[in-house]
Design a protein around this motif. Structure first.
Motif, PDB file in Angstrom:
ATOM      1  N   ASN A   1       0.831  -1.194   0.000  1.00  9.85           N
ATOM      2  CA  ASN A   1       0.000   0.000   0.000  1.00  9.85           C
ATOM      3  C   ASN A   1       0.873   1.254   0.000  1.00  9.85           C
TER       4      ASN A   1
ATOM      5  N   ASP B   1      -1.375   7.210  -5.082  1.00 12.39           N
ATOM      6  CA  ASP B   1      -2.042   6.749  -3.866  1.00 12.39           C
ATOM      7  C   ASP B   1      -1.855   7.683  -2.690  1.00 12.39           C
TER       8      ASP B   1
ATOM      9  N   GLU C   1      -5.914   4.057   2.878  1.00 17.57           N
ATOM     10  CA  GLU C   1      -6.111   3.247   1.680  1.00 17.57           C
ATOM     11  C   GLU C   1      -5.760   4.045   0.429  1.00 17.57           C
TER      12      GLU C   1
ATOM     13  N   LYS D   1      -5.708   5.338  -3.550  1.00 19.20           N
ATOM     14  CA  LYS D   1      -6.742   5.779  -4.494  1.00 19.20           C
ATOM     15  C   LYS D   1      -6.742   4.916  -5.747  1.00 19.20           C
TER      16      LYS D   1
ATOM     17  N   ARG E   1      -6.248  -0.258  -3.807  1.00 14.47           N
ATOM     18  CA  ARG E   1      -6.851  -0.263  -2.479  1.00 14.47           C
ATOM     19  C   ARG E   1      -6.455  -1.533  -1.738  1.00 14.47           C
TER      20      ARG E   1
END
Length: 111
Positions: free
Chosen positions: A18, A24, A40, A42, A45
């Motif tokens: 992540n 993100d 989380e 974008k 996820r």
């Protein structure tokens, strides 16, 4: 009939966890149980499906599902294994690509 893929330059980033995708963001939880952890993404996820345990081992890569991501594509959602490449398509869409397929299909562009 046979066809050759048209030469097109794509943007891609290899995803391992992540926050790896540049779109993100780097926002983090500011309080609670997950304080300090990344929010989380974008684009990619967190992987979560009620019908699949996060402790289950992935048939594709052998890592537990908790270490995976999820990406929405034009064809629907897809699991992202650590090490997959996230490609930005010609219309701005995103989709995952396995490392062996990526290596066979794409080469670095020197500008």
């Amino acid at each position: 009939m046979k066809f050759r893929k048209k030469p097109v330059v794509i943007d891609a980033v290899q995803w391992f966890k992540n926050g790896d995708h540049p779109e993100d963001g780097k926002e983090r939880f500011t309080e609670g149980k997950f304080k300090g952890e990344l929010l989380e993404g974008k684009i990619v996820r967190y992987f979560r499906r009620p019908d699949i345990s996060g402790r289950r081992v992935c048939d594709q890569c052998g890592k537990i599902m908790h270490d995976h991501g999820w990406i929405d594509t034009l064809e629907g959602g897809h699991i992202v294994c650590p090490g997959d490449w996230i490609i930005t398509g010609v219309k701005g869409e995103h989709y995952p690509c396995k490392p062996d397929i990526f290596a066979a299909t794409y080469e670095p562009v020197t500008e």
